[in-house]
Design a protein around this motif. Structure first.
Motif, PDB file in Angstrom:
ATOM      1  N   SER A 118      80.579  95.999  33.308  1.00  0.00           N
ATOM      2  CA  SER A 118      81.250  95.689  32.039  1.00  0.00           C
ATOM      3  C   SER A 118      80.257  95.198  30.990  1.00  0.00           C
ATOM      4  O   SER A 118      80.644  94.932  29.847  1.00  0.00           O
ATOM      5  N   LYS A 119      78.979  95.074  31.385  1.00  0.00           N
ATOM      6  CA  LYS A 119      77.938  94.665  30.445  1.00  0.00           C
ATOM      7  C   LYS A 119      77.002  95.843  30.188  1.00  0.00           C
ATOM      8  O   LYS A 119      76.741  96.641  31.093  1.00  0.00           O
ATOM      9  N   PRO A 120      76.496  95.977  28.967  1.00  0.00           N
ATOM     10  CA  PRO A 120      75.605  97.102  28.678  1.00  0.00           C
ATOM     11  C   PRO A 120      74.276  96.978  29.423  1.00  0.00           C
ATOM     12  O   PRO A 120      73.788  95.880  29.689  1.00  0.00           O
ATOM     13  N   LEU A 121      73.721  98.123  29.782  1.00  0.00           N
ATOM     14  CA  LEU A 121      72.409  98.190  30.408  1.00  0.00           C
ATOM     15  C   LEU A 121      71.339  97.768  29.407  1.00  0.00           C
ATOM     16  O   LEU A 121      71.348  98.200  28.260  1.00  0.00           O
ATOM     17  N   ARG A 122      70.404  96.903  29.848  1.00  0.00           N
ATOM     18  CA  ARG A 122      69.345  96.417  28.979  1.00  0.00           C
ATOM     19  C   ARG A 122      67.987  96.768  29.575  1.00  0.00           C
ATOM     20  O   ARG A 122      67.861  97.057  30.773  1.00  0.00           O
ATOM     21  N   ASP A 123      66.956  96.714  28.741  1.00  0.00           N
ATOM     22  CA  ASP A 123      65.602  97.026  29.208  1.00  0.00           C
ATOM     23  C   ASP A 123      65.181  96.115  30.352  1.00  0.00           C
ATOM     24  O   ASP A 123      64.469  96.548  31.274  1.00  0.00           O
ATOM     25  N   ILE A 124      65.609  94.860  30.312  1.00  0.00           N
ATOM     26  CA  ILE A 124      65.222  93.920  31.369  1.00  0.00           C
ATOM     27  C   ILE A 124      65.786  94.355  32.719  1.00  0.00           C
ATOM     28  O   ILE A 124      65.170  94.146  33.775  1.00  0.00           O
ATOM     29  N   ASN A 125      66.963  94.988  32.704  1.00  0.00           N
ATOM     30  CA  ASN A 125      67.544  95.485  33.951  1.00  0.00           C
ATOM     31  C   ASN A 125      66.711  96.627  34.533  1.00  0.00           C
ATOM     32  O   ASN A 125      66.607  96.775  35.748  1.00  0.00           O
ATOM     33  N   LEU A 126      66.104  97.430  33.646  1.00  0.00           N
ATOM     34  CA  LEU A 126      65.220  98.501  34.118  1.00  0.00           C
ATOM     35  C   LEU A 126      63.989  97.924  34.807  1.00  0.00           C
ATOM     36  O   LEU A 126      63.490  98.490  35.790  1.00  0.00           O
ATOM     37  N   CYS A 127      63.520  96.774  34.313  1.00  0.00           N
ATOM     38  CA  CYS A 127      62.396  96.092  34.979  1.00  0.00           C
ATOM     39  C   CYS A 127      62.810  95.635  36.381  1.00  0.00           C
ATOM     40  O   CYS A 127      62.038  95.771  37.343  1.00  0.00           O
ATOM     41  N   GLU A 128      64.022  95.104  36.497  1.00  0.00           N
ATOM     42  CA  GLU A 128      64.520  94.678  37.808  1.00  0.00           C
ATOM     43  C   GLU A 128      64.569  95.864  38.774  1.00  0.00           C
ATOM     44  O   GLU A 128      64.125  95.763  39.929  1.00  0.00           O
ATOM     45  N   MET A 129      65.102  96.980  38.311  1.00  0.00           N
ATOM     46  CA  MET A 129      65.211  98.175  39.152  1.00  0.00           C
ATOM     47  C   MET A 129      63.843  98.650  39.616  1.00  0.00           C
ATOM     48  O   MET A 129      63.661  99.036  40.784  1.00  0.00           O
TER      49      MET A 129
END
Length: 253
Positions: free
Chosen positions: A121-132
């Motif tokens: 329910s939250k938009p994907l952010r660049d920081i999440n790509l770092c986590e992945m």
């Protein structure tokens, strides 16, 4: 080199307040898992188990994923990923900037697989790509859960990115998960790590048995209640001198 624990073990990781604890509680049906609306409530690794069949570590949320990724030598990680992450933990163990990352990575270095929880329910952010990317570089078996804590729907955007980094991606509503949802998720874990396949199938059978036992216990309580009701009797003293209305009232009481 990754050394697998004897019991299937997974670190439940993700951003702060994306539903990691809720996913653990739902998957294990464990009411002792502390769930809070306050961000950052989980500050240490907490171990939960489904008998001796499955262990989950509820971990702190990522706090500094971008800087953590910058500290990891990707070329070196490709040769022996877990050794690289072990060195990262050793180097930054006492650094408050990387405290959360060191804690959440420790079970993975110790051989745990990964369950990455995101909030659809939250938009994907660049920081999440770092986590992945950090999690991909560990080379540990990885499954991603798309949870939702609100009505907004960004699931498709999350899924398109998660598919690039994880062995399996599943949508799992932690607050409304059914028995079938729990079983399907455990079966999915069995498919990403062959060495744990038999144990995880046994874990799925165990939650089936627990469900059946609860149904039997509930049926026994219903039968006991019905039997009590059928045996129940009440009496009232009726005086012959009472008028008809008074006698009826006494009987009604």
């Amino acid at each position: 080199m990754r050394v697998m624990p004897t019991i299937p073990t997974f670190a439940v990781v993700g951003a702060v307040n994306h539903g990691k604890s809720s996913a653990v509680a739902a998957l294990l049906e464990d009411d002792t898992v502390r769930i809070s609306p306050m961000p950052g409530e989980t500050v240490d690794n907490k171990r939960f188990a489904l008998r001796d069949k499955l262990i989950l570590f509820d971990t702190p949320g990522f706090q500094n994923a971008r800087k953590t990724l910058a500290q990891i030598d990707r070329a070196e990680a490709g040769d022996d990923p877990l050794r690289t992450f072990a060195r990262f933990i050793e180097t930054h163990r006492d650094d408050p900037d990387f405290d959360a990352e060191c804690r959440l990575l420790q079970p993975i270095v110790d051989g745990a697989g990964i369950i990455y929880v995101v909030d659809g329910s939250k938009p994907l952010r660049d920081i999440n790509l770092c986590e992945m990317e950090i999690l991909r570089l560990t080379a540990a078996p990885r499954l991603a859960i798309i949870n939702r804590t609100d009505d907004e729907d960004h699931v498709d955007a999350w899924k398109s990115r998660l598919d690039q980094h994880f062995n399996i991606v599943r949508v799992f509503d932690a607050h409304h998960a059914t028995h079938a949802d729990r079983r399907d998720l455990i079966e999915s874990l069995a498919s990403i790590e062959r060495g744990w396949k038999d144990s995880l199938h046994q874990a799925a059978d165990l939650i089936d048995a627990e469900r059946d036992n609860r149904a039997i216990d509930a049926a026994a309580l219903v039968v006991e209640l019905i039997a009590y009701c059928l045996r129940h009797a009440e009496s009232a003293r009726v005086d012959a001198a009472m008028g008809a209305a008074d006698r009826d009232a006494a009987v009604a009481r």
